[in-house]
Design a protein around this motif. Structure first.
Motif, PDB file in Angstrom:
ATOM      1  N   ARG A   1       0.571  -1.034  -0.276  1.00 51.63           N
ATOM      2  CA  ARG A   1       0.183  -0.065  -0.256  1.00 51.63           C
ATOM      3  C   ARG A   1       1.185   1.464  -0.021  1.00 51.63           C
ATOM      4  O   ARG A   1       1.999   1.366   0.807  1.00 51.63           O
ATOM      5  N   TYR A   2       0.164   2.193  -0.670  1.00 49.73           N
ATOM      6  CA  TYR A   2       0.657   3.272  -0.645  1.00 49.73           C
ATOM      7  C   TYR A   2      -0.503   4.397  -0.384  1.00 49.73           C
ATOM      8  O   TYR A   2      -1.146   4.455  -1.276  1.00 49.73           O
ATOM      9  N   GLN A   3       0.024   5.870   0.179  1.00 53.29           N
ATOM     10  CA  GLN A   3      -1.010   6.601   0.066  1.00 53.29           C
ATOM     11  C   GLN A   3      -0.549   7.960  -1.431  1.00 53.29           C
ATOM     12  O   GLN A   3      -0.044   8.255  -1.834  1.00 53.29           O
ATOM     13  N   GLY A   4      -1.874   8.134  -1.436  1.00 56.27           N
ATOM     14  CA  GLY A   4      -2.256   9.160  -2.696  1.00 56.27           C
ATOM     15  C   GLY A   4      -2.258   8.777  -4.313  1.00 56.27           C
ATOM     16  O   GLY A   4      -2.778   6.880  -4.214  1.00 56.27           O
ATOM     17  N   GLU A   5      -2.130   9.358  -4.800  1.00 54.28           N
ATOM     18  CA  GLU A   5      -2.723   9.286  -6.417  1.00 54.28           C
ATOM     19  C   GLU A   5      -1.207   8.737  -6.823  1.00 54.28           C
ATOM     20  O   GLU A   5      -0.090   8.750  -6.769  1.00 54.28           O
ATOM     21  N   GLY A   6      -1.242   7.065  -8.168  1.00 59.05           N
ATOM     22  CA  GLY A   6      -0.594   6.882  -8.648  1.00 59.05           C
ATOM     23  C   GLY A   6      -0.747   7.059 -10.382  1.00 59.05           C
ATOM     24  O   GLY A   6      -1.346   6.805 -10.526  1.00 59.05           O
ATOM     25  N   TRP A   7       0.388   7.465 -10.900  1.00 58.36           N
ATOM     26  CA  TRP A   7       0.847   8.153 -12.182  1.00 58.36           C
ATOM     27  C   TRP A   7       2.087   7.379 -12.472  1.00 58.36           C
ATOM     28  O   TRP A   7       1.921   6.593 -12.962  1.00 58.36           O
ATOM     29  N   GLY A   8       2.438   7.661 -12.709  1.00 59.43           N
ATOM     30  CA  GLY A   8       4.313   7.303 -12.719  1.00 59.43           C
ATOM     31  C   GLY A   8       5.297   6.698 -11.638  1.00 59.43           C
ATOM     32  O   GLY A   8       5.292   7.583 -10.826  1.00 59.43           O
ATOM     33  N   LEU A   9       5.703   6.311 -12.416  1.00 59.73           N
ATOM     34  CA  LEU A   9       7.418   5.291 -11.792  1.00 59.73           C
ATOM     35  C   LEU A   9       8.200   5.389 -12.477  1.00 59.73           C
ATOM     36  O   LEU A   9       8.506   4.695 -13.562  1.00 59.73           O
ATOM     37  N   THR A  10       9.350   5.515 -11.399  1.00 54.55           N
ATOM     38  CA  THR A  10      10.509   4.876 -11.955  1.00 54.55           C
ATOM     39  C   THR A  10      11.216   4.615 -10.629  1.00 54.55           C
ATOM     40  O   THR A  10      10.944   4.891  -9.306  1.00 54.55           O
ATOM     41  N   SER A  11      12.923   3.684 -10.895  1.00 52.44           N
ATOM     42  CA  SER A  11      13.867   3.983  -9.900  1.00 52.44           C
ATOM     43  C   SER A  11      15.103   4.822 -10.439  1.00 52.44           C
ATOM     44  O   SER A  11      15.552   4.347 -11.816  1.00 52.44           O
ATOM     45  N   ASP A  12      15.705   5.433  -9.175  1.00 51.16           N
ATOM     46  CA  ASP A  12      17.415   6.079  -8.874  1.00 51.16           C
ATOM     47  C   ASP A  12      18.083   4.766  -8.614  1.00 51.16           C
ATOM     48  O   ASP A  12      19.481   4.380  -8.478  1.00 51.16           O
ATOM     49  N   ARG A  13      17.481   3.237  -8.558  1.00 53.13           N
ATOM     50  CA  ARG A  13      18.340   2.103  -7.782  1.00 53.13           C
ATOM     51  C   ARG A  13      18.630   2.754  -6.228  1.00 53.13           C
ATOM     52  O   ARG A  13      19.496   1.161  -5.768  1.00 53.13           O
TER      53      ARG A  13
END
Length: 268
Positions: free
Chosen positions: A137-149
């Motif tokens: 779970r997470y709070q808020g809306e989800g739009w984009g996602l990426t990772s910086d490692r």
């Protein structure tokens, strides 16, 4: 995004010497601050074109371990899929529950993580089989996602990016994003490329490059020629989808219901 800032982004791609965005502020200082520098404009070169599923309402796009993966949205149609680059055909897919609207997609170590728009549920997937590895779970809306490692970085349509612990999705920090000194919202699909965050801006024919330390937009990638080539009549068939193949240094872009996925090269 305010209408003025949206128009400023369009103006920025229309001329090499644009006027600074004219935005209202809550209070006028006694001495006006120095104008924030305007980000430079870069025009990408298209180096290859590949087929893309015109039914795919693209929300996330990544290159992981030699393969292209895509997250597709809309309730009842959302899935995460592995796609053959050359043909555009879906090699394997995993459907989300029908009530969920799939959003951004990122890779973290040996798994994929996909967001949902309103449900606050992130799905974990096995990249090879696309079998579920559970949810978090997470709070808020989800739009984009990426990772910086080191963290998962999420957009939610606002002018703020959120950095999450990859294991728990606990919030580590937030990053306000500014364009020429003003907040820029509607940040959508994200991709980490060589130490900066690339972001689609919803309903705008641009990608903005963001400094992950300051949140400042450092350059604007002009996609107008690519959008014009696609010639989509659907207002929601917007540019959305950025994938980076770090091994071969290939950058891919596409859009919702676009017939083409483009490999582009940015000027040095």
């Amino acid at each position: 995004m305010t209408r003025r800032l949206a128009l400023a982004l369009l103006a920025l791609t229309a001329t090499a010497a644009p006027a600074a965005p004219a935005l209202q502020t809550s209070a006028a200082p006694q001495r006006p601050p120095a104008a924030a520098p305007r980000p430079p404009i870069v025009v990408p070169q298209v180096v290859a074109r590949f087929p893309h599923d015109t039914a795919a309402f693209t929300e996330g796009l990544i290159w992981h371990d030699g393969a292209l993966y895509e997250s597709v949205g809309l309730e009842g149609q959302s899935d995460v899929r592995r796609v053959d680059l050359a043909s555009g055909k879906v090699v394997r897919r995993a459907a989300l529950p029908a009530a969920q609207f799939g959003e951004g997609l990122a890779a973290w170590k040996n798994q994929l993580v996909s967001l949902t728009w309103h449900d606050g549920i992130a799905h974990r997937w096995d990249p090879a089989t696309l079998r579920s590895r559970g949810t978090v779970r997470y709070q808020g809306e989800g739009w984009g996602l990426t990772s910086d490692r080191t963290a998962l970085i999420r957009s939610d349509g606002s002018a703020t990016l959120t950095f999450h612990d990859p294991a728990t999705l606990a919030v580590r920090r937030t990053l306000p994003v500014t364009f020429a000194g003003r907040p820029i919202d509607q940040l959508n699909e994200l991709e980490w490329v060589d130490g900066e965050i690339l972001a689609n801006v919803w309903h705008q024919p641009v990608i903005v490059a963001i400094d992950p330390a300051s949140g400042r937009v450092t350059r604007v990638i002009d996609l107008r020629a690519i959008v014009a080539e696609v010639g989509a009549s659907d207002r929601e068939a917007v540019a959305n989808g950025i994938a980076w193949d770090a091994t071969k240094r290939r950058l891919f872009v596409t859009g919702k219901r676009w017939p083409t996925l483009f490999e582009i090269r940015l000027p040095s």
